[in-house]
Design a protein around this motif. Structure first.
Motif, PDB file in Angstrom:
ATOM      1  N   GLN A 121       0.860  -1.180   0.000  1.00  0.00           N
ATOM      2  CA  GLN A 121       0.000   0.000   0.000  1.00  0.00           C
ATOM      3  C   GLN A 121       0.903   1.238   0.000  1.00  0.00           C
ATOM      4  O   GLN A 121       1.518   1.567   1.019  1.00  0.00           O
ATOM      5  N   VAL A 122       1.013   1.920  -1.145  1.00  0.00           N
ATOM      6  CA  VAL A 122       1.998   2.970  -1.343  1.00  0.00           C
ATOM      7  C   VAL A 122       1.329   4.343  -1.388  1.00  0.00           C
ATOM      8  O   VAL A 122       0.296   4.529  -2.039  1.00  0.00           O
ATOM      9  N   ASN A 123       1.922   5.319  -0.684  1.00  0.00           N
ATOM     10  CA  ASN A 123       1.487   6.706  -0.754  1.00  0.00           C
ATOM     11  C   ASN A 123       1.951   7.289  -2.085  1.00  0.00           C
ATOM     12  O   ASN A 123       3.149   7.357  -2.360  1.00  0.00           O
ATOM     13  N   ARG A 124       1.020   7.695  -2.929  1.00  0.00           N
ATOM     14  CA  ARG A 124       1.376   8.159  -4.270  1.00  0.00           C
ATOM     15  C   ARG A 124       2.190   9.442  -4.252  1.00  0.00           C
ATOM     16  O   ARG A 124       2.967   9.713  -5.167  1.00  0.00           O
ATOM     17  N   GLU A 125       2.008  10.263  -3.211  1.00  0.00           N
ATOM     18  CA  GLU A 125       2.728  11.534  -3.144  1.00  0.00           C
ATOM     19  C   GLU A 125       4.165  11.343  -2.694  1.00  0.00           C
ATOM     20  O   GLU A 125       5.087  11.973  -3.221  1.00  0.00           O
ATOM     21  N   THR A 126       4.380  10.486  -1.689  1.00  0.00           N
ATOM     22  CA  THR A 126       5.729  10.310  -1.144  1.00  0.00           C
ATOM     23  C   THR A 126       6.405   9.044  -1.648  1.00  0.00           C
ATOM     24  O   THR A 126       7.605   8.869  -1.457  1.00  0.00           O
ATOM     25  N   ASN A 127       5.629   8.159  -2.270  1.00  0.00           N
ATOM     26  CA  ASN A 127       6.136   6.865  -2.755  1.00  0.00           C
ATOM     27  C   ASN A 127       6.599   5.967  -1.621  1.00  0.00           C
ATOM     28  O   ASN A 127       7.341   5.015  -1.836  1.00  0.00           O
ATOM     29  N   GLN A 134       3.169   2.448   3.062  1.00  0.00           N
ATOM     30  CA  GLN A 134       2.498   2.736   4.323  1.00  0.00           C
ATOM     31  C   GLN A 134       2.083   1.469   5.059  1.00  0.00           C
ATOM     32  O   GLN A 134       2.061   1.438   6.291  1.00  0.00           O
ATOM     33  N   SER A 135       1.736   0.449   4.306  1.00  0.00           N
ATOM     34  CA  SER A 135       1.302  -0.812   4.916  1.00  0.00           C
ATOM     35  C   SER A 135       1.413  -1.915   3.880  1.00  0.00           C
ATOM     36  O   SER A 135       1.649  -1.653   2.696  1.00  0.00           O
ATOM     37  N   PRO A 166       7.088   4.405   7.885  1.00  0.00           N
ATOM     38  CA  PRO A 166       6.964   3.820   6.551  1.00  0.00           C
ATOM     39  C   PRO A 166       7.908   2.640   6.338  1.00  0.00           C
ATOM     40  O   PRO A 166       8.963   2.548   6.955  1.00  0.00           O
TER      41      PRO A 166
END
Length: 231
Positions: free
Chosen positions: A86-92, A95-96, A223
Motif C-alpha cells: 500500500q503505497v502513498n502516491r505523493e511520497t512513494n 504505508q502498509s 513507513p
C-alpha cells in the motif's frame, strides 16, 4: 524462541487482488469495562511474537527460514501467501502491506510509540469513536494479542445493496513502536473458526519490527520500503 513456527518455503510472493470484504451480517456491540481490557492486555506477553529486532537473531546462517525485509518490519512468508504494498502516491513510501491466504487478508502497519508506556488503549478509543461517527459498531473482546476490536461499518455492496464491512484489529505495543494488524475476509465472518485465521495469526506473530533511531512522534506512521529483488 524465534522461528518456532517454521513455515514451508515458497517460490514467489505474489501480488493479488484484495478479497471481498463485505457481508450481510451485523455484530453486536457491548460496552466493555476498562478493567476487562486492561486484564486482557496484561495477560498477553510478546514471548512468542511479534518481536523487536533486539530480541531475535536473524543471522542467515542461524536457520533456513526465508524472510522478506521491508525496512521497519521483517516478515516470514507462508505457503500460498499473496502480498500487496500500500503505497502513498505523493511520497512513494510504503504505508502498509496487505497479505492474504486466499480467503482472509491481514493489513499490517507500524507506528511510533512511547518507549516506556503503552498507547494501545488510546488508539483503540480513537478507533471506536471513529467507528461510531461513521455509523458503525465496534466491540472489544479478548483476542490472541490482548484486547481485539471487532468492527462493522455500513457500506454499499457490489450489488448496490447495503452491507456491512467487517474487520478485526490487533494492536501490539513494543519498545518504541505499535504494530497494527487489521484482519479481513473469512476470518472476520467466522470468528470461531481457528483454521480460517491460523496462517495470518502465525504470520503476524512472526513479524520482527526494526524501529530504528530516527525521532518520530508517538502515533506517527513508520513507513516501510519496497523489498529488494532476489538475485
Amino acid at each position: 524462541m524465534f522461528g518456532r513456527r517454521r513455515p514451508q518455503d515458497i517460490d514467489d510472493t505474489d501480488i493479488d487482488e484484495t478479497p471481498d470484504l463485505t457481508a450481510d451480517e451485523d455484530q453486536e456491540t457491548d460496552e466493555v469495562p476498562a478493567d476487562d481490557t486492561a486484564r486482557w492486555d496484561a495477560a498477553f506477553a510478546r514471548d512468542e511474537g511479534p518481536f523487536d529486532i533486539s530480541e531475535v537473531d536473524l543471522d542467515a546462517d542461524a536457520d533456513e527460514v526465508r524472510r522478506v525485509d521491508l525496512g521497519t518490519i521483517i516478515i516470514t512468508p507462508f505457503q500460498g501467501m499473496t502480498m500487496q504494498l500500500q503505497v502513498n502516491r505523493e511520497t512513494n513510501a510504503v504505508q502498509s502491506i496487505l497479505v492474504g491466504d486466499g480467503q482472509s487478508a491481514l493489513e499490517v502497519a507500524v507506528f511510533a510509540g512511547p518507549s516506556k508506556s503503552s498507547m494501545t488503549g488510546e488508539i483503540r478509543d480513537e478507533i471506536m469513536a471513529t467507528t461510531t461517527r461513521q455509523g458503525g459498531r465496534c466491540q472489544a473482546v479478548e483476542g490472541p494479542f490482548g484486547t481485539e476490536l471487532r468492527r462493522a461499518l455500513p457500506v454499499t455492496g457490489p450489488d448496490g445493496k447495503p452491507a456491512m464491512h467487517l474487520s478485526r484489529t490487533w494492536l501490539v505495543q513494543g519498545p518504541g513502536w505499535v504494530l497494527r494488524g487489521v484482519l479481513l475476509g473469512k476470518a472476520t465472518f467466522e470468528v470461531d473458526n481457528d483454521e480460517a485465521q491460523l496462517a495470518l495469526f502465525e504470520f503476524f506473530s512472526n513479524i520482527v519490527v526494526r524501529r530504528g533511531t530516527s525521532p518520530a512522534a508517538p502515533g506517527s506512521l513508520l513507513p516501510m520500503r519496497v523489498p529488494e529483488a532476489e538475485g
